[in-house]
Design a protein around this motif. Sequence first.
Motif, PDB file in Angstrom:
ATOM      1  N   LYS A   1      95.004  34.302  29.999  1.00 35.76           N
ATOM      2  CA  LYS A   1      96.443  34.143  29.979  1.00 35.76           C
ATOM      3  C   LYS A   1      96.909  33.271  31.144  1.00 35.76           C
ATOM      4  O   LYS A   1      97.795  32.422  31.000  1.00 35.76           O
ATOM      5  CB  LYS A   1      97.138  35.513  30.016  1.00 35.76           C
ATOM      6  CG  LYS A   1      98.654  35.412  29.906  1.00 35.76           C
ATOM      7  CD  LYS A   1      99.285  36.792  29.888  1.00 35.76           C
ATOM      8  CE  LYS A   1     100.809  36.649  29.773  1.00 35.76           C
ATOM      9  NZ  LYS A   1     101.483  37.971  29.725  1.00 35.76           N
ATOM     10  N   GLN A   2      96.282  33.458  32.326  1.00 35.12           N
ATOM     11  CA  GLN A   2      96.661  32.639  33.492  1.00 35.12           C
ATOM     12  C   GLN A   2      96.317  31.172  33.247  1.00 35.12           C
ATOM     13  O   GLN A   2      97.067  30.277  33.609  1.00 35.12           O
ATOM     14  CB  GLN A   2      95.940  33.148  34.741  1.00 35.12           C
ATOM     15  CG  GLN A   2      96.475  34.479  35.245  1.00 35.12           C
ATOM     16  CD  GLN A   2      95.706  34.975  36.466  1.00 35.12           C
ATOM     17  OE1 GLN A   2      94.482  34.859  36.495  1.00 35.12           O
ATOM     18  NE2 GLN A   2      96.429  35.552  37.396  1.00 35.12           N
TER      19      GLN A   2
ATOM     20  N   ALA B   1      96.263  29.808  30.293  1.00 38.94           N
ATOM     21  CA  ALA B   1      97.260  29.343  29.329  1.00 38.94           C
ATOM     22  C   ALA B   1      98.585  29.059  30.010  1.00 38.94           C
ATOM     23  O   ALA B   1      99.268  28.080  29.696  1.00 38.94           O
ATOM     24  CB  ALA B   1      97.422  30.369  28.210  1.00 38.94           C
ATOM     25  N   LEU B   2      98.975  29.936  30.923  1.00 39.61           N
ATOM     26  CA  LEU B   2     100.235  29.735  31.653  1.00 39.61           C
ATOM     27  C   LEU B   2     100.183  28.450  32.471  1.00 39.61           C
ATOM     28  O   LEU B   2     101.171  27.713  32.566  1.00 39.61           O
ATOM     29  CB  LEU B   2     100.518  30.933  32.540  1.00 39.61           C
ATOM     30  CG  LEU B   2     100.915  32.228  31.806  1.00 39.61           C
ATOM     31  CD1 LEU B   2     101.024  33.395  32.769  1.00 39.61           C
ATOM     32  CD2 LEU B   2     102.243  32.030  31.062  1.00 39.61           C
ATOM     33  N   GLU B   3      99.003  28.142  33.110  1.00 39.74           N
ATOM     34  CA  GLU B   3      98.882  26.901  33.875  1.00 39.74           C
ATOM     35  C   GLU B   3      98.961  25.685  32.951  1.00 39.74           C
ATOM     36  O   GLU B   3      99.548  24.654  33.310  1.00 39.74           O
ATOM     37  CB  GLU B   3      97.553  26.879  34.647  1.00 39.74           C
ATOM     38  CG  GLU B   3      97.509  27.871  35.789  1.00 39.74           C
ATOM     39  CD  GLU B   3      96.188  27.818  36.562  1.00 39.74           C
ATOM     40  OE1 GLU B   3      95.341  26.960  36.215  1.00 39.74           O
ATOM     41  OE2 GLU B   3      96.021  28.604  37.511  1.00 39.74           O
TER      42      GLU B   3
ATOM     43  N   GLU C   1     100.680  25.623  30.099  1.00 40.08           N
ATOM     44  CA  GLU C   1     102.077  25.500  29.712  1.00 40.08           C
ATOM     45  C   GLU C   1     102.927  24.968  30.871  1.00 40.08           C
ATOM     46  O   GLU C   1     103.914  24.265  30.646  1.00 40.08           O
ATOM     47  CB  GLU C   1     102.598  26.855  29.244  1.00 40.08           C
ATOM     48  CG  GLU C   1     101.950  27.318  27.941  1.00 40.08           C
ATOM     49  CD  GLU C   1     102.289  28.758  27.603  1.00 40.08           C
ATOM     50  OE1 GLU C   1     101.938  29.205  26.504  1.00 40.08           O
ATOM     51  OE2 GLU C   1     102.891  29.438  28.471  1.00 40.08           O
TER      52      GLU C   1
ATOM     53  N   CYS D   1     105.580  28.630  24.899  1.00 42.03           N
ATOM     54  CA  CYS D   1     104.821  29.833  25.295  1.00 42.03           C
ATOM     55  C   CYS D   1     103.846  30.251  24.212  1.00 42.03           C
ATOM     56  O   CYS D   1     103.365  31.384  24.156  1.00 42.03           O
ATOM     57  CB  CYS D   1     105.782  30.983  25.609  1.00 42.03           C
ATOM     58  SG  CYS D   1     106.846  31.422  24.228  1.00 42.03           S
TER      59      CYS D   1
ATOM     60  N   SER E   1     100.103  30.853  25.647  1.00 43.23           N
ATOM     61  CA  SER E   1      99.978  32.056  26.486  1.00 43.23           C
ATOM     62  C   SER E   1     100.085  33.323  25.647  1.00 43.23           C
ATOM     63  O   SER E   1      99.411  34.329  25.918  1.00 43.23           O
ATOM     64  CB  SER E   1     101.055  32.052  27.566  1.00 43.23           C
ATOM     65  OG  SER E   1     102.350  32.019  26.981  1.00 43.23           O
ATOM     66  N   THR E   2     100.934  33.272  24.581  1.00 36.91           N
ATOM     67  CA  THR E   2     101.069  34.448  23.710  1.00 36.91           C
ATOM     68  C   THR E   2      99.769  34.663  22.950  1.00 36.91           C
ATOM     69  O   THR E   2      99.280  35.794  22.812  1.00 36.91           O
ATOM     70  CB  THR E   2     102.239  34.259  22.732  1.00 36.91           C
ATOM     71  OG1 THR E   2     103.430  33.981  23.478  1.00 36.91           O
ATOM     72  CG2 THR E   2     102.421  35.466  21.858  1.00 36.91           C
TER      73      THR E   2
ATOM     74  N   ALA F   1      96.813  33.707  23.952  1.00 43.57           N
ATOM     75  CA  ALA F   1      95.808  34.161  24.919  1.00 43.57           C
ATOM     76  C   ALA F   1      95.971  35.646  25.202  1.00 43.57           C
ATOM     77  O   ALA F   1      94.986  36.357  25.407  1.00 43.57           O
ATOM     78  CB  ALA F   1      95.925  33.351  26.203  1.00 43.57           C
ATOM     79  N   GLU F   2      97.223  36.115  25.206  1.00 41.38           N
ATOM     80  CA  GLU F   2      97.454  37.526  25.480  1.00 41.38           C
ATOM     81  C   GLU F   2      96.831  38.382  24.398  1.00 41.38           C
ATOM     82  O   GLU F   2      96.292  39.447  24.663  1.00 41.38           O
ATOM     83  CB  GLU F   2      98.955  37.759  25.576  1.00 41.38           C
ATOM     84  CG  GLU F   2      99.317  39.189  25.926  1.00 41.38           C
ATOM     85  CD  GLU F   2     100.817  39.379  26.086  1.00 41.38           C
ATOM     86  OE1 GLU F   2     101.208  40.524  26.328  1.00 41.38           O
ATOM     87  OE2 GLU F   2     101.573  38.366  25.982  1.00 41.38           O
TER      88      GLU F   2
ATOM     89  N   SER G   1      98.286  27.747  17.846  1.00 46.79           N
ATOM     90  CA  SER G   1      97.777  27.547  19.216  1.00 46.79           C
ATOM     91  C   SER G   1      96.574  26.614  19.209  1.00 46.79           C
ATOM     92  O   SER G   1      96.431  25.734  20.068  1.00 46.79           O
ATOM     93  CB  SER G   1      97.389  28.902  19.818  1.00 46.79           C
ATOM     94  OG  SER G   1      96.800  28.722  21.074  1.00 46.79           O
TER      95      SER G   1
END
Length: 818
Positions: free
Chosen positions: A85-86, A88-90, A92, A100, A103-104, A106-107, A131
Amino acid sequence: MNKHAEYTKDRLETIRRSRARLRAIGLILHLSAVLLSVLVAVAMLDYWLLLPFAWRVVGAFLLAAVALFGVTNFVRWWRRPVSLKQIALELETNRPDLGCLVSTAAEHLEDSVDQPTDYAPELVATLHEHSARRLLQVEADWYQRELRRTGMGFGMAALAAIAFLLIAPAANLAYLRALFPWSNVAYTDVKVEPGSVELPVGENQSIIAGFTGRLPKDPQLEWRQSGDSRWRVLAMMPDQQNKFLQVLEKVRDNLVYRVRGAQAVSPEYQITTYVPPGIEDIAVQIKYPEYTGLEPDRVHQGNLSIVRGSRLQWTVSTSGEIAKARMRFASLPGFDLKQDTDGGWTAGFVPKQDLHYWIDLLDRKQRKGGSPQPYQVAVLPDEKPKAEVTEPGADIRANPLDLVPMTFEVSDDFGLTEAKLVIRKMDGTTKTFPLELKDMKSRDARLETTVDLTPFKLKPYELLSYYVEARDNNTLDGPGIGKSPVYFIEYTDKESPLSQCRKTGQGVNLLTLEKQIIASTMAIEDSNPPEKYADIAGIQRQTKKYAEMFGEAYQMTLAKINARKEFDAALRDMDASASKLDALERKGALENQESALQHLYEVCRLMPECQGMCNGSGNCFKIYLKAIEKLKQQTQKEREESLKALLAQAKELQRKQRELVDIYRAQKTNAPDGESQKKEGESKESGGANPSSMTGNNNQKAGELSEQQRKLAEQAAAIARLLEKLSGRDARVSHRYGQKFGQAANLLRNAAGNAGVGNFYVAEKDGHGGISVIGEVIYALEQLYDESDVSADLAAEAYPKAFESKINAYLKTLSYAE
């Protein structure tokens, strides 16, 4: 899990691994850049400011703290993994257009997420599909950009470190001092000679410190006595390039010393003093040659003067436990002495030449001692006997039937064996009259005899030569033969010899000149150098020139044919005499000289008016003027050539002497005892080298240099003699030039003696003195050789001095006539 979910997961995993690898490299580069920057900063500060130890320790602790902080952070980061998730956040964050969605997705891929409800699978599948499509369009290159920025920072730090290393001469030492402040690394390195050493009590010890790296401004020698904690300080003086010198004088106790300069401090060295093996007494037994009649003698000194052929037996008494004693010479191979039953060291031989020698001692601990200064043995030749004719002791006039009383005095240093009177007629007839010696062992005698001239059957204007000869009892390399000067007895109708005719002023007497040439030729010995023959040949040719001048006189043009033939025969004999002297034929030259003299006397018999002319009188002054002017023109060119040749020889001699002085300077500098040589030379201006250093090759080198110097001294003496001769023929050349060159020859001889005993300091000083004196003469000769100076000198030049009084008298006569 469908295929879109698997792709999304694989893609994020790949990005996470790439991120971890690049971030690890970046952290390492970043930490390295910081460490390099701190290291370069501390090293540069130390290089320029010479940081004290405490500040360098602070710099080292700062480096250690930075390194520890960086390593700790790296470990903590490495042990804390990053979730999908981290990642994915990086993604995004760097790609806002992704929203998002990733990241969703990945969650939902993380194992920790709760299972979805019954309707969720369709939505989740749709989410993973979208995704995956978005991830197909994404390149995660921002991690590489971050690494490039970090790499650039590291590269700049590395370039700075390398540039400092290349530009600064001792940058490597600065890095070492910054990293290891407690080490002994310094910008200045020192090497000390001789280090720890054993030294005879009371001797001087030279300390030489050679520095590399940064040269110190004020290096110091620190020393203290053993057992004393107080250091004494002496400033060191520059000696050679990057080397400094100081002398510990008259060391009597054990010492500890070290050298300090800039940041460099040498190790501590020990000077251990000891009592060297010494000479208590030198006894020499002298056995003289048997023919001298001298009793053997025993002296207690090393410096001797002995008669050639004497045998010497040394007995040397020493102090200490001696393992070896050796006699060393300046110009001969040395040899070991033998120990006798009484503990003395003995040696014996017959010296054949003057010697300088040392006695070198070596004790059982291999410590050296002996005679610091050389002893000298002067080998004196057995002088020839002396002989004199005391009555009449001059040229005389006598009748053919006269009885001529004669008295002689003969002497010798060790005894006479024979004395005789030798009378020789000009046709070569020789008669010998033995003289009785009453006491064969007598060293001097007064002898008398009466000579009857009747057997010689003298005719008018014939003459005899006579001299007394004595022989000594030298059975070694003799006998020595001594002769008196040669005198003449002539039969003429005058009251006194023609060579002593009454005259006014200073004149040229051909009879006197030819007699002197005969006497000089008779005095030549087999041991005389060729130069002796050349000197007499030159005088003979000059006499012939004077005779030719007389031959041009008006009276000679009117002479009878017999007189003219006799005069021409005299000239031919003079010419033949000079040629035979050039060929070193003494006997043949003497016959021609006697014949020439007899022909001149015959001319005087046939032409009584010529007797005055031969002495420079009569009415022939005008002939003299013309003849002398002609002679000047003939000899002027010869004098100029002689002057040019002498000038070239003097310059070449000066060049060779300069080269030899440079060698002396190098030998003095390289010799371990060079400083002690200098001090001894300054105080005594003489002496020898330390026996501890003048051994083996050094002895051979000193002998070679002494021989080279001796040859240059001989060349200087030869040039001095030539200048003396030239001064007699060329009024421009002062007698002082020959005397000056003689002084230079003496200085060079002194230099040869000092070089032979290894005293290169004094040899260099004497050599410099010789160069200076030679330079003065060269300058004076160059001034003479200059055209303007020569012209001025020639304008002022008068007629030859031999004719000066006659010319003045003639000019006075002309003035009275007016």
